[in-house]
Motif scaffolding. Sequence first.
Motif, PDB file in Angstrom:
ATOM      1  N   LEU A   1     -45.206  10.642 -15.242  1.00 46.39           N
ATOM      2  CA  LEU A   1     -44.874  11.732 -16.147  1.00 46.39           C
ATOM      3  C   LEU A   1     -45.187  11.359 -17.582  1.00 46.39           C
ATOM      4  O   LEU A   1     -44.906  10.230 -18.015  1.00 46.39           O
ATOM      5  N   ASP A   2     -45.768  12.297 -18.325  1.00 46.80           N
ATOM      6  CA  ASP A   2     -45.912  12.115 -19.764  1.00 46.80           C
ATOM      7  C   ASP A   2     -44.585  12.504 -20.408  1.00 46.80           C
ATOM      8  O   ASP A   2     -43.862  13.378 -19.904  1.00 46.80           O
ATOM      9  N   GLN A   3     -44.264  11.882 -21.519  1.00 45.58           N
ATOM     10  CA  GLN A   3     -42.962  12.094 -22.142  1.00 45.58           C
ATOM     11  C   GLN A   3     -43.089  12.102 -23.652  1.00 45.58           C
ATOM     12  O   GLN A   3     -44.054  11.592 -24.219  1.00 45.58           O
ATOM     13  N   VAL A   4     -42.112  12.675 -24.311  1.00 47.70           N
ATOM     14  CA  VAL A   4     -41.990  12.603 -25.757  1.00 47.70           C
ATOM     15  C   VAL A   4     -40.556  12.198 -26.077  1.00 47.70           C
ATOM     16  O   VAL A   4     -39.612  12.645 -25.431  1.00 47.70           O
TER      17      VAL A   4
ATOM     18  N   SER B   1     -31.035   8.989 -29.689  1.00 52.08           N
ATOM     19  CA  SER B   1     -32.383   9.247 -29.190  1.00 52.08           C
ATOM     20  C   SER B   1     -32.319   9.730 -27.751  1.00 52.08           C
ATOM     21  O   SER B   1     -31.360   9.440 -27.027  1.00 52.08           O
ATOM     22  N   PHE B   2     -33.330  10.479 -27.346  1.00 52.88           N
ATOM     23  CA  PHE B   2     -33.458  10.922 -25.960  1.00 52.88           C
ATOM     24  C   PHE B   2     -34.918  11.189 -25.667  1.00 52.88           C
ATOM     25  O   PHE B   2     -35.746  11.318 -26.577  1.00 52.88           O
ATOM     26  N   VAL B   3     -35.250  11.274 -24.379  1.00 58.82           N
ATOM     27  CA  VAL B   3     -36.628  11.450 -23.932  1.00 58.82           C
ATOM     28  C   VAL B   3     -36.721  12.708 -23.081  1.00 58.82           C
ATOM     29  O   VAL B   3     -35.836  12.983 -22.262  1.00 58.82           O
ATOM     30  N   VAL B   4     -37.784  13.486 -23.291  1.00 66.36           N
ATOM     31  CA  VAL B   4     -38.039  14.689 -22.500  1.00 66.36           C
ATOM     32  C   VAL B   4     -39.396  14.544 -21.823  1.00 66.36           C
ATOM     33  O   VAL B   4     -40.391  14.229 -22.482  1.00 66.36           O
ATOM     34  N   SER B   5     -39.445  14.764 -20.514  1.00 62.25           N
ATOM     35  CA  SER B   5     -40.716  14.758 -19.783  1.00 62.25           C
ATOM     36  C   SER B   5     -41.450  16.061 -20.047  1.00 62.25           C
ATOM     37  O   SER B   5     -40.831  17.119 -20.178  1.00 62.25           O
ATOM     38  N   THR B   6     -42.772  15.977 -20.111  1.00 60.61           N
ATOM     39  CA  THR B   6     -43.566  17.164 -20.446  1.00 60.61           C
ATOM     40  C   THR B   6     -44.464  17.608 -19.295  1.00 60.61           C
ATOM     41  O   THR B   6     -44.283  18.692 -18.742  1.00 60.61           O
ATOM     42  N   VAL B   7     -45.432  16.790 -18.903  1.00 55.71           N
ATOM     43  CA  VAL B   7     -46.358  17.150 -17.825  1.00 55.71           C
ATOM     44  C   VAL B   7     -46.574  15.936 -16.933  1.00 55.71           C
ATOM     45  O   VAL B   7     -46.195  14.815 -17.273  1.00 55.71           O
ATOM     46  N   LYS B   8     -47.204  16.164 -15.790  1.00 54.99           N
ATOM     47  CA  LYS B   8     -47.466  15.103 -14.830  1.00 54.99           C
ATOM     48  C   LYS B   8     -48.946  14.749 -14.828  1.00 54.99           C
ATOM     49  O   LYS B   8     -49.803  15.608 -14.985  1.00 54.99           O
ATOM     50  N   LYS B   9     -49.228  13.479 -14.671  1.00 57.27           N
ATOM     51  CA  LYS B   9     -50.591  12.985 -14.579  1.00 57.27           C
ATOM     52  C   LYS B   9     -51.364  13.778 -13.523  1.00 57.27           C
ATOM     53  O   LYS B   9     -50.805  14.097 -12.485  1.00 57.27           O
ATOM     54  N   PRO B  10     -52.639  14.189 -13.763  1.00 56.85           N
ATOM     55  CA  PRO B  10     -53.546  13.745 -14.826  1.00 56.85           C
ATOM     56  C   PRO B  10     -53.457  14.546 -16.122  1.00 56.85           C
ATOM     57  O   PRO B  10     -54.272  14.336 -17.015  1.00 56.85           O
ATOM     58  N   LEU B  11     -52.532  15.487 -16.222  1.00 60.02           N
ATOM     59  CA  LEU B  11     -52.360  16.208 -17.480  1.00 60.02           C
ATOM     60  C   LEU B  11     -51.716  15.305 -18.513  1.00 60.02           C
ATOM     61  O   LEU B  11     -50.950  14.395 -18.172  1.00 60.02           O
ATOM     62  N   GLN B  12     -52.015  15.568 -19.789  1.00 61.88           N
ATOM     63  CA  GLN B  12     -51.394  14.837 -20.885  1.00 61.88           C
ATOM     64  C   GLN B  12     -50.998  15.815 -21.976  1.00 61.88           C
ATOM     65  O   GLN B  12     -51.651  16.839 -22.179  1.00 61.88           O
ATOM     66  N   SER B  13     -49.914  15.500 -22.670  1.00 63.84           N
ATOM     67  CA  SER B  13     -49.454  16.340 -23.783  1.00 63.84           C
ATOM     68  C   SER B  13     -49.667  15.591 -25.086  1.00 63.84           C
ATOM     69  O   SER B  13     -49.224  14.455 -25.235  1.00 63.84           O
ATOM     70  N   LEU B  14     -50.358  16.236 -26.021  1.00 64.92           N
ATOM     71  CA  LEU B  14     -50.741  15.594 -27.272  1.00 64.92           C
ATOM     72  C   LEU B  14     -50.587  16.570 -28.438  1.00 64.92           C
ATOM     73  O   LEU B  14     -50.284  17.745 -28.257  1.00 64.92           O
TER      74      LEU B  14
ATOM     75  N   LEU C   1     -46.639  20.976 -27.952  1.00 60.78           N
ATOM     76  CA  LEU C   1     -47.688  19.999 -27.664  1.00 60.78           C
ATOM     77  C   LEU C   1     -48.792  20.676 -26.865  1.00 60.78           C
ATOM     78  O   LEU C   1     -48.518  21.511 -25.992  1.00 60.78           O
ATOM     79  N   SER C   2     -50.032  20.325 -27.172  1.00 53.90           N
ATOM     80  CA  SER C   2     -51.168  20.855 -26.417  1.00 53.90           C
ATOM     81  C   SER C   2     -51.370  20.024 -25.152  1.00 53.90           C
ATOM     82  O   SER C   2     -51.173  18.803 -25.159  1.00 53.90           O
ATOM     83  N   VAL C   3     -51.743  20.675 -24.073  1.00 47.97           N
ATOM     84  CA  VAL C   3     -51.915  20.003 -22.784  1.00 47.97           C
ATOM     85  C   VAL C   3     -53.388  20.036 -22.400  1.00 47.97           C
ATOM     86  O   VAL C   3     -54.030  21.089 -22.465  1.00 47.97           O
ATOM     87  N   TYR C   4     -53.911  18.907 -22.009  1.00 46.29           N
ATOM     88  CA  TYR C   4     -55.296  18.861 -21.560  1.00 46.29           C
ATOM     89  C   TYR C   4     -55.415  18.013 -20.312  1.00 46.29           C
ATOM     90  O   TYR C   4     -54.565  17.173 -20.015  1.00 46.29           O
ATOM     91  N   ASN C   5     -56.455  18.259 -19.578  1.00 48.60           N
ATOM     92  CA  ASN C   5     -56.750  17.516 -18.361  1.00 48.60           C
ATOM     93  C   ASN C   5     -57.962  16.648 -18.620  1.00 48.60           C
ATOM     94  O   ASN C   5     -59.088  17.140 -18.639  1.00 48.60           O
ATOM     95  N   ARG C   6     -57.754  15.369 -18.849  1.00 47.32           N
ATOM     96  CA  ARG C   6     -58.842  14.465 -19.199  1.00 47.32           C
ATOM     97  C   ARG C   6     -59.749  14.180 -18.006  1.00 47.32           C
ATOM     98  O   ARG C   6     -60.898  13.806 -18.170  1.00 47.32           O
ATOM     99  N   GLU C   7     -59.214  14.354 -16.785  1.00 45.56           N
ATOM    100  CA  GLU C   7     -59.997  13.996 -15.608  1.00 45.56           C
ATOM    101  C   GLU C   7     -60.891  15.129 -15.119  1.00 45.56           C
ATOM    102  O   GLU C   7     -61.731  14.929 -14.258  1.00 45.56           O
ATOM    103  N   SER C   8     -60.696  16.342 -15.616  1.00 42.84           N
ATOM    104  CA  SER C   8     -61.596  17.418 -15.235  1.00 42.84           C
ATOM    105  C   SER C   8     -62.953  17.188 -15.889  1.00 42.84           C
ATOM    106  O   SER C   8     -63.060  16.487 -16.886  1.00 42.84           O
TER     107      SER C   8
END
Length: 653
Positions: free
Chosen positions: A434-437, A447-460, A473-480
């Motif tokens: 999971l990607d997190q912020v 402090s706390f952590v929130v999960s955003t998307v699951k691999k292969p997606l990434q949030s940036l 956060l913008s989400v992209y699929n680097r593996e596509s």
Amino acid sequence: MPEITGLRGDDPAEVAGYRLTGRLSSTVYAGRSAAGEAVAVRLLPAEMDPEPFLRVIEPLQGLSAVSTAQILATGVLDDRAYVVSEYVDGPALETVGGTLDGVALYRLAVGTITALVAIHQAGLVHGDIRPGNVLLGPDGPRVIDVGLERAMAEAAVSTRKVAVPAYTAPERLRGARPRAPADVFSWAATLVFAASGASPFDGGSMAGTVDRIVNGEPALPHLGELHGLIAACLAKDPAARPAASEVLLRLVGQTSFLTGQVAVAEPPKPPAWPAEPPAWPAEPPARRRPGLLPLVAAFVVGALVSGAGVYAVTGRAGPAGTVAASTSPSGSPAADPSITPTITSAQTEAPLEKVEKKAATDTKLPGIGVTLHEHPNDPVRAVSYVESKGSFTSYARDRSGAFKAVGVTEQPLLSPGGDWVALNPLLKFQGSELDQVKFHRLSTGESFVVSTVKKPLQSLIPVWSRDGGKLLLSVYNRESKPARLVGFVVVDLATRKSVHVETEYLDDASLTYTFAPDGSIARGYWDGKRGGIEYYDMSGQVTKTMHWVGMPRGGSWFSPSGKRFVTVCPNGKDFCVWATQGGARQATVPFGDAGGSFIGWFNETHLLVQDPGKKKGTQVIKVIDLVGVTERVLADFATDDPALLQFARVQGR
């Protein structure tokens, strides 16, 4: 998987409480801890003096770095030094070289350079990076035998010769001690082997290889977007090679993922609209500065920043200018894409706001070579940054004006209220799918952590809402193939939950999402002929399109009041200021002779831009009015090191 053979009669059954279960080589054994964990145990040759060896290797026992095999124990058994380290269940790179490309090669590059950064930050060097010392474990690549070459050289009775010259830096072949730049050279040569199955300096014999390393040029296969970076790391002169930290920042996100009101050294000049925009992500020019962040596998970066990636877009998946709803998120009628409003070049009607002509204080930011020139009346100030060298520590500015360390290898983004910091990791998927912020509160340390998307997606590319209650956060699929921007995530600070929205259009682009003044979602687009902006609702549908306004840059294109926004004009030669309601042009701001890169708004009638400085290799952040006249310099970049420097509005102004 490494081949394990049975123990022989003269092999020890146990070393330092670790039970040996088989042989990996003549001097390396597989074993188990009392808790059943797999380990590798190395026994040094009997002729080597244990004392100098352990003096060098023992400090490494405390080194716990991502992508390295950690040393668990050291000591002496029957006058022979031993080293116990983590066991990596995977083949050595030397057995699979020539088979890696694309995403696999990129992951190998990021994982191994991350290990080098950690080693160098600890004041150490590896000394023997080569395909045999990189293992492809189930959780990613691992660098093994950290510091072993130097420790063995210290313990040897006579000077130990370099065992594998094909991956050795030229200065080491001339007798120099192993240092960090030599590790970078060996890392690059090892990456070439991963792609081609051969050293870039293969000369047919040891003598021929050594001569080619010292005097010849490397033979490089097709390395895609890694090509320029690998070539720079193979420079003959150690001083000409980028540091491992800079390599990591360049790799993470290829430096065009972190957008927003962030300043980075050496921005590219905005080009005219291309007839056929290149596929995303565009390869950065040699030694282009990450807008961090990237920095790290991170980049990391990170980077990560507005820049050439803003223009590196391809055709849309749907028809250009499509309106998916009849009203905007605020309930007003959506713009008809067939209608273009009246465009004028008149100045904005807002009264000209004051800019202090002289700074009251000069503040140097350690670790990034930046000096701030500030005045108490400024409505905008620098609020966060990431060290470009050393530990990659992230800093955020609290309400007293002091910068506080808030993380490591994370992009910090201070909220409009000045208390919460969003920390977007530059090192993605470390121990999780999971990607997190992360969110950190400066006033309390909470402090706390929130999960955003699951691999292969990434949030940036995090962007705060104007009230500081949500993070986008913008989400992209680097593996596509090609990589695509596929949606966005909205994190609610109050509920500590995220919502992932898949959007109507999937773009081969780095034109990322931002909050519009009314809280809806906006982004730029390129339809193959022209650029504009569009608005989205929380179902991912386009609700309004402005197809005549040109391309926005970064995530801070709306003015403080929200009544206007900035783009690169449709002609690609100036900045255009537009009315948010209706889309009429209010001002045309020239780039100036030196070009310029838009950073954000200073106040309602002044912009923040980044320009080349007076000296070569320097940059400045300055305030200009809406006819392009410079009012004051806010920051000087004294070096060309990477920097992530966020500017934000002072609360209440």
